[in-house]
Design a protein around this motif. Structure first.
Motif, short mmCIF file in Angstrom:
data_model
loop_
_atom_site.label_atom_id
_atom_site.label_comp_id
_atom_site.label_asym_id
_atom_site.label_seq_id
_atom_site.Cartn_x
_atom_site.Cartn_y
_atom_site.Cartn_z
N VAL A 55 34.61 13.46 -21.74
CA VAL A 55 33.99 12.75 -20.63
C VAL A 55 34.80 11.48 -20.42
O VAL A 55 34.92 10.67 -21.33
N GLY A 58 31.22 7.99 -17.24
CA GLY A 58 29.79 8.30 -17.28
C GLY A 58 29.33 8.80 -18.63
O GLY A 58 30.01 8.67 -19.65
N ASP A 59 28.13 9.42 -18.63
CA ASP A 59 27.49 9.87 -19.86
C ASP A 59 27.43 11.40 -19.98
O ASP A 59 26.71 11.93 -20.82
N SER A 64 29.13 11.91 -13.64
CA SER A 64 30.18 11.79 -14.65
C SER A 64 31.43 12.57 -14.23
O SER A 64 31.36 13.53 -13.48
#
Length: 165
Positions: A55, A58-59, A64
């Motif tokens: 990633v 983002g998460d 993301s």
């Protein structure tokens, strides 16, 4: 739900392309566990051959940016995906928005009886190379289908063994 915007070409990339491929597997595990394993982006490296996933923004959920790099010797393919939808525990929608790989994709989990889950991975890629790409797709498609199905089967085995997420 995050809507694809046109600022970075996401709206155009989100349109289905002519290169369509689908893989399906039944996993002997509840949908919530299967879904959590699919959302563990970095762990895709455990079940997609020659591929590192991370990633980068983002998460890992909506909005993301996820990057998958597949390398075989000196050859490398970089796949950038924007996560555009997370409907837990049923569906993850992405848009491949890199230079080479473009188009929408979806991972769906359907709960079945006895804590089993059907997983469907569906991609609609834009074919590079114009008319030549459209001519080549019927030759490339069987390998794409085989690779996607094999990876998804390995994913299912790892979930069933408790090794994912």
């Amino acid at each position: 739900m995050t809507e694809p915007d046109g600022g970075d070409g996401l709206r155009e990339a989100a349109q289905p392309g002519a290169g369509e491929v689908t893989a399906t597997v039944i996993v002997d595990a509840p949908a919530e566990r299967v879904f959590a394993a699919l959302l563990a982006w970095e762990r895709q490296s455990d079940w997609i051959p020659f591929t590192r996933v991370r990633v980068v923004e983002g998460d890992g959920r909506e909005g993301s940016l996820v990057e998958a790099v597949t390398a075989l010797g000196p050859a490398e393919v970089r796949d950038e995906m924007r996560v555009v939808r997370v409907d837990e525990p049923y569906e993850i929608g992405v848009v491949h928005c890199g230079r080479l790989l473009r188009g929408p994709g979806v991972l769906r989990c359907t709960p079945l009886a006895r804590n089993r889950t059907q997983v469907v991975w569906h991609e609609w890629f834009h074919l590079p190379g114009g008319p030549a790409g459209r001519v080549a797709w019927p030759v490339v498609w069987p390998g794409s289908k085989y690779g996607l199905t094999r990876a998804l089967r390995k994913f299912g085995r790892l979930v069933e063994l408790g090794l994912l997420p």
